[in-house]
Design an enzyme around this catalytic site. Sequence first.
Site, PDB file in Angstrom:
ATOM      1  N   TYR A 217      -3.141 -11.299   3.224  1.00 40.10           N
ATOM      2  CA  TYR A 217      -2.125 -12.260   2.774  1.00 40.10           C
ATOM      3  C   TYR A 217      -1.985 -13.335   3.843  1.00 40.10           C
ATOM      4  O   TYR A 217      -1.985 -13.032   5.045  1.00 40.10           O
ATOM      5  CB  TYR A 217      -0.781 -11.564   2.556  1.00 40.10           C
ATOM      6  CG  TYR A 217       0.361 -12.510   2.234  1.00 40.10           C
ATOM      7  CD1 TYR A 217       0.692 -12.793   0.912  1.00 40.10           C
ATOM      8  CD2 TYR A 217       1.098 -13.115   3.242  1.00 40.10           C
ATOM      9  CE1 TYR A 217       1.729 -13.669   0.616  1.00 40.10           C
ATOM     10  CE2 TYR A 217       2.136 -13.987   2.950  1.00 40.10           C
ATOM     11  CZ  TYR A 217       2.448 -14.267   1.641  1.00 40.10           C
ATOM     12  OH  TYR A 217       3.468 -15.128   1.346  1.00 40.10           O
TER      13      TYR A 217
ATOM     14  N   GLU B 161       0.494 -20.681  -0.036  1.00 44.87           N
ATOM     15  CA  GLU B 161       0.287 -19.232  -0.008  1.00 44.87           C
ATOM     16  C   GLU B 161      -1.070 -18.864  -0.590  1.00 44.87           C
ATOM     17  O   GLU B 161      -1.461 -19.385  -1.635  1.00 44.87           O
ATOM     18  CB  GLU B 161       1.399 -18.538  -0.805  1.00 44.87           C
ATOM     19  CG  GLU B 161       1.290 -17.030  -0.840  1.00 44.87           C
ATOM     20  CD  GLU B 161       2.383 -16.402  -1.698  1.00 44.87           C
ATOM     21  OE1 GLU B 161       3.371 -15.917  -1.134  1.00 44.87           O
ATOM     22  OE2 GLU B 161       2.251 -16.434  -2.943  1.00 44.87           O
TER      23      GLU B 161
END
Length: 389
Positions: free
Chosen positions: A108, A196
């Site tokens: 992530y 993101e």
Amino acid sequence: MKIHEFQAKRLLAEYGVTVPKGEVAETSDQAADITARLGGRAVIKAQILAGGRGKAGGIRLVNSPGEAREFAAGLLGRPLVTAQTGPTGVVVRRVLVEEPLEIAHELYLAVLVDRGRARPLIMASAAGGVEIEEVAATAPEKVVRVWVDPAVGFQPYLGRQVAFDLGLSGEQVRAAVATVGALYRLFMEKDCALVEVNPWVVTADGRLVAADAKVDFDDNGLFRHPEIAALRDTSEDSPLEVEAMKAGVSYVKLGGFVGCMVNGAGLAMATMDLIKLAGGEPANFLDVGGGANEERIAAAFRVLVSDPDVRVVLVNIFGGIARGDVIARGITAAAQAVGVRIPMVVRLVGTNAEEGHRILRESGLSITVAADMAEAAALAVKLAKEAAR
């Protein structure tokens, strides 16, 4: 402002981030053709402005152009219901068709604003592919946080810190530094609220690839980026929100029955609290801004009363920059033009408030002028409940 995954990946690619090969399809035949060009296997991903697509059946690996055609046909033109869309879902108008990746591990990576420290935050985790909130709640030690001094900007050692904390080594470290730096540049140069990548995958051959991407922009910075503003997809917005955006007012549809028009976000929140305290439910958040003119007031009022759920209109205006007489003329002009049949309660104080009260009283409309906020909210709720009987 949010953009679709395929748009976000195009931006990432412009900044040098590695993304999967892929194209956008608006028909099932196009999806099949793209799959054939990718070698016969592909990942089909519904493009909507909401998360949870995989769990909702909006993402699938297909093993032939025919399978791609069949799956895309089942998505396109139909609503996809996810945990973020609500029960009605969002209609899928396009799909992203990408090459499949041989994934060894999922990570992530994101850049966002840490409002507490007033600076950009690089956030990463070795537990990618799931919601970062879930990781932070169940295994906070797996979340890497690196803050960037905006006066200095991103430095390569920050990227190396992220890479080492994720357990990367060798050539992957250099690739990670480049990717983190690219995300930070995109974040700063395009006035983003969030960049993101989840998952950010390590492939079987050791490459780092952005398998998914999400980019949100600060609406207040869009005037500097017309090329970004042009990416806005209004098809998923409610017609009232689109009309409000064109009028230059902040509007959010809620689930109640008291329509609110207020100048100032803080005053709007306080007004909604008072409606709840009086036993009612606000139908919307609508902020016309401190310097609203008569035309904006009229446009905002038309948006407000176009909502069929609104049984009563509550106008709460403090005339500091905005003058009371201008507000009153905007209200009466819009109400007369639209032909409003529901009661209105107005609390109007500040600059030229007395003149505004006179205009409202002499308008011949069903308008009640309240002395203070609590009285206005209580009266609005009372009238709304009476209208429902």
